[in-house]
Write a protein that holds these residues in place. Structure first.
Motif, mmCIF file in Angstrom:
data_model
loop_
_atom_site.group_PDB
_atom_site.id
_atom_site.type_symbol
_atom_site.label_atom_id
_atom_site.label_comp_id
_atom_site.label_asym_id
_atom_site.label_seq_id
_atom_site.Cartn_x
_atom_site.Cartn_y
_atom_site.Cartn_z
ATOM 1 N N THR A 1 0.834 -1.203 0.000
ATOM 2 C CA THR A 1 0.000 0.000 0.000
ATOM 3 C C THR A 1 0.871 1.257 0.000
ATOM 4 O OG1 THR A 1 -0.277 -0.272 2.384
ATOM 5 C CG2 THR A 1 -2.106 -1.004 0.995
ATOM 6 N N ASN A 2 2.048 1.160 0.627
ATOM 7 C CA ASN A 2 2.979 2.300 0.571
ATOM 8 C C ASN A 2 3.415 2.577 -0.854
ATOM 9 O OD1 ASN A 2 3.247 3.351 3.078
ATOM 10 N ND2 ASN A 2 4.784 1.859 3.740
ATOM 11 N N ILE A 3 3.663 1.522 -1.614
ATOM 12 C CA ILE A 3 4.135 1.693 -2.992
ATOM 13 C C ILE A 3 3.023 2.243 -3.880
ATOM 14 C CG2 ILE A 3 4.955 0.486 -5.077
ATOM 15 C CD1 ILE A 3 6.326 -1.551 -3.174
ATOM 16 N N CYS A 4 1.823 1.671 -3.745
ATOM 17 C CA CYS A 4 0.784 2.009 -4.743
ATOM 18 C C CYS A 4 -0.220 3.047 -4.248
ATOM 19 C CB CYS A 4 0.078 0.743 -5.229
ATOM 20 S SG CYS A 4 -1.070 0.055 -4.039
ATOM 21 N N GLY A 5 -0.198 3.363 -2.969
ATOM 22 C CA GLY A 5 -1.074 4.414 -2.466
ATOM 23 C C GLY A 5 -2.475 3.954 -2.095
ATOM 24 N N ALA A 6 -2.745 2.645 -2.206
ATOM 25 C CA ALA A 6 -4.059 2.144 -1.761
ATOM 26 C C ALA A 6 -4.109 2.238 -0.229
ATOM 27 C CB ALA A 6 -4.248 0.701 -2.217
ATOM 28 N N THR A 7 -5.329 2.299 0.305
ATOM 29 C CA THR A 7 -5.434 2.443 1.762
ATOM 30 C C THR A 7 -5.939 1.155 2.417
ATOM 31 O OG1 THR A 7 -7.661 3.333 1.468
ATOM 32 C CG2 THR A 7 -5.872 4.941 1.686
ATOM 33 N N ILE A 8 -5.595 1.015 3.685
ATOM 34 C CA ILE A 8 -6.102 -0.131 4.462
ATOM 35 C C ILE A 8 -7.094 0.436 5.482
ATOM 36 C CG2 ILE A 8 -5.445 -2.137 5.858
ATOM 37 C CD1 ILE A 8 -2.528 -1.634 5.032
ATOM 38 N N PRO A 9 -8.315 -0.115 5.554
ATOM 39 C CA PRO A 9 -9.279 0.432 6.525
ATOM 40 C C PRO A 9 -8.711 0.389 7.953
ATOM 41 C CG PRO A 9 -10.338 -1.154 5.044
ATOM 42 C CD PRO A 9 -8.869 -1.214 4.767
ATOM 43 N N GLU A 10 -8.978 1.482 8.706
ATOM 44 C CA GLU A 10 -8.461 1.605 10.080
ATOM 45 C C GLU A 10 -8.788 0.382 10.932
ATOM 46 O OE1 GLU A 10 -6.632 3.566 12.027
ATOM 47 O OE2 GLU A 10 -6.018 4.614 10.197
ATOM 48 N N LYS A 11 -10.051 -0.082 10.805
ATOM 49 C CA LYS A 11 -10.489 -1.208 11.644
ATOM 50 C C LYS A 11 -9.681 -2.461 11.345
ATOM 51 C CE LYS A 11 -15.160 -0.134 12.948
ATOM 52 N NZ LYS A 11 -16.562 -0.196 12.609
ATOM 53 N N LEU A 12 -9.311 -2.613 10.064
ATOM 54 C CA LEU A 12 -8.523 -3.787 9.678
ATOM 55 C C LEU A 12 -7.108 -3.670 10.236
ATOM 56 C CD1 LEU A 12 -8.522 -6.431 8.032
ATOM 57 C CD2 LEU A 12 -7.851 -5.095 6.029
ATOM 58 N N ILE A 13 -6.566 -2.442 10.195
ATOM 59 C CA ILE A 13 -5.219 -2.236 10.774
ATOM 60 C C ILE A 13 -5.244 -2.608 12.260
ATOM 61 C CG2 ILE A 13 -3.466 -0.500 11.364
ATOM 62 C CD1 ILE A 13 -4.130 0.955 8.790
ATOM 63 N N GLU A 14 -6.267 -2.105 12.962
ATOM 64 C CA GLU A 14 -6.367 -2.394 14.410
ATOM 65 C C GLU A 14 -6.436 -3.894 14.665
ATOM 66 O OE1 GLU A 14 -9.748 -0.237 15.904
ATOM 67 O OE2 GLU A 14 -8.827 1.679 15.304
ATOM 68 N N LYS A 15 -7.162 -4.580 13.781
ATOM 69 C CA LYS A 15 -7.359 -6.023 13.952
ATOM 70 C C LYS A 15 -6.073 -6.814 13.723
ATOM 71 C CE LYS A 15 -11.642 -8.391 12.901
ATOM 72 N NZ LYS A 15 -12.629 -8.642 11.893
ATOM 73 N N LEU A 16 -5.241 -6.334 12.786
ATOM 74 C CA LEU A 16 -4.102 -7.153 12.341
ATOM 75 C C LEU A 16 -2.760 -6.787 12.959
ATOM 76 C CD1 LEU A 16 -4.830 -7.502 8.496
ATOM 77 C CD2 LEU A 16 -5.492 -9.053 10.332
ATOM 78 N N GLN A 17 -2.628 -5.526 13.396
ATOM 79 C CA GLN A 17 -1.273 -5.139 13.828
ATOM 80 C C GLN A 17 -0.915 -5.789 15.166
ATOM 81 O OE1 GLN A 17 -0.806 -0.920 13.976
ATOM 82 N NE2 GLN A 17 -2.424 -0.629 15.484
ATOM 83 N N ASN A 18 0.364 -6.119 15.280
ATOM 84 C CA ASN A 18 0.920 -6.780 16.470
ATOM 85 C C ASN A 18 0.312 -8.153 16.754
ATOM 86 O OD1 ASN A 18 2.475 -4.461 16.944
ATOM 87 N ND2 ASN A 18 0.748 -3.493 17.988
ATOM 88 N N LYS A 19 -0.164 -8.800 15.709
ATOM 89 C CA LYS A 19 -0.712 -10.148 15.898
ATOM 90 C C LYS A 19 0.240 -11.178 15.269
ATOM 91 C CE LYS A 19 -4.760 -9.273 17.860
ATOM 92 N NZ LYS A 19 -4.874 -7.834 17.789
ATOM 93 N N SER A 20 0.045 -12.446 15.651
ATOM 94 C CA SER A 20 0.937 -13.500 15.132
ATOM 95 C C SER A 20 0.700 -13.695 13.630
ATOM 96 C CB SER A 20 0.649 -14.816 15.855
ATOM 97 O OG SER A 20 -0.597 -15.311 15.408
ATOM 98 N N ASP A 21 1.694 -14.300 12.959
ATOM 99 C CA ASP A 21 1.576 -14.541 11.513
ATOM 100 C C ASP A 21 0.342 -15.388 11.203
ATOM 101 O OD1 ASP A 21 3.880 -13.154 11.279
ATOM 102 O OD2 ASP A 21 5.162 -14.870 10.822
ATOM 103 N N ASP A 22 0.112 -16.435 12.020
ATOM 104 C CA ASP A 22 -1.035 -17.327 11.766
ATOM 105 C C ASP A 22 -2.348 -16.570 11.889
ATOM 106 O OD1 ASP A 22 0.535 -19.430 11.272
ATOM 107 O OD2 ASP A 22 0.171 -20.487 13.178
#
Ligand code: FAD
Length: 287
Positions: A217-238
């Protein structure tokens, strides 16, 4: 067969993007990936191209492998940045010799402005589209950006340029990845208002790693919904893989149920997430 003729036959399609691997080990993995995904009878598959042109032989080789080894209709990406007309025409001749009829005409990202200005015969993808049209009867696709291209500050202006690419001869559009379908629906409204009538194929990137989607998303400028970021950040790979693939599955369902049934998966040469999503879509009879 020309992809546009396949798309004209039905209102749904399934396709995959692969990139030419850098070493033998990764090539073996890609063979396995294509083998697994070929079971889903894709309508076509595409092979990316490096703007430096360094991997062009590999892009051609993999396009041929799709056609002759896997019996999948290939489309090769061609970027025009830093290319001469002579180089482009030689690539097209090679494709023609191998009966590869489909190309995705792209500008490529500007990495080094000076080199670009000195070398390129093409400023934008539209110049490449016109040039390809002037040479032969290829089926030409082009890129579209549901959130606008990163360099274009105004989505409507971006869609104006997109409509010019269609007028110049592009016959279908594949979109940049997006994680919020609202952007795609807004884009579809805009292009309909513009009078663009060619098939639009949604570019879908399965979420398998948080760092990876941040990078893209940094390269292409697309955005990630805030709620999805909250859900995924600092979580395990699985956790990210499981929640991410479920998110992408739901994204596909929403698109299909709203009548947008053309899906192009950015596989990153890995079949695992795509297979999970496709199996689920099959089990719920969405594909
Ligand atoms: P263009 O259509 O030329 O647009 C580039 C910018 O210029 C936009 O901001 C647009 O608004 C503006 N613009 C367009 N036309 C004009 C005009 N006539 N006058 C003024 N401004 C104009 N990159 C690779 O290197 N290899 C790949 O294999 C590859 N595959 C891709 C596949 C897909 C489906 C997508 C969506 C992108 C892909 N890319 C690839 C990335 C692509 O090369 C970049 O996004 C690039 O920055 C723009 O390419 P484009 O063809 O959209 O360019």
């Amino acid at each position: 067969m020309k992809i546009i003729d396949i798309l004209k036959l039905k209102d749904r399609s399934l396709s995959f993007e692969f990139f030419p691997p850098k070493n033998k080990e990764k090539e073996m993995l890609l063979f396995k990936t294509i083998e697994k995904l070929s079971k889903y009878s894709p309508d076509f598959a595409s092979i990316t191209y490096s703007p430096t042109g360094l991997s062009k032989e590999k892009s051609i080789m993999w396009s041929k492998a799709l056609k002759y080894k896997f019996n999948i209709e290939p489309m090769m990406h061609i970027t025009c940045i830093s290319s001469t007309k002579d180089e482009v025409s030689k690539i097209l001749q090679q494709l023609k010799n191998d009966s590869i009829e489909n190309v995705l005409a792209l500008r490529g990202d500007i990495l080094d402005n000076e080199t670009f200005l000195r070398n390129s015969a093409f400023s934008h993808a539209i110049d490449l589209i016109k040039y390809i049209k002037s040479l032969d009867d290829f089926c030409i696709g082009c890129a579209g950006y549901p959130e606008g291209h990163i360099e274009c500050k105004n989505l409507e202006k971006d869609v104006d340029y997109l409509s010019k690419k269609i007028d110049a001869g592009a016959q279908f559009i594949i979109t940049q990845l997006f994680f919020n379908n609202t952007h795609f629906y807004n884009f579809m409204n805009l292009i309909t208002k513009k009078g663009i009538k060619v098939p639009v194929i949604s570019g879908i990137m399965p979420i398998t790693s948080f760092n990876q989607i941040l990078k893209f998303t940094n390269i292409c400028g697309a955005t990630i919904p805030e709620k999805l970021i909250e859900k995924l950040q600092n979580k395990s790979d699985d956790y990210v893989f499981n929640v991410g693939t479920e998110y992408t599955y739901n994204q596909c369902i929403d698109l299909i149920e709203k009548g947008f049934k053309r899906l192009h998966f950015y596989t990153l040469n890995n079949s695992k997430a795509v297979e999970i999503i496709l199996q689920k879509l099959l089990s719920t009879k969405h594909i």
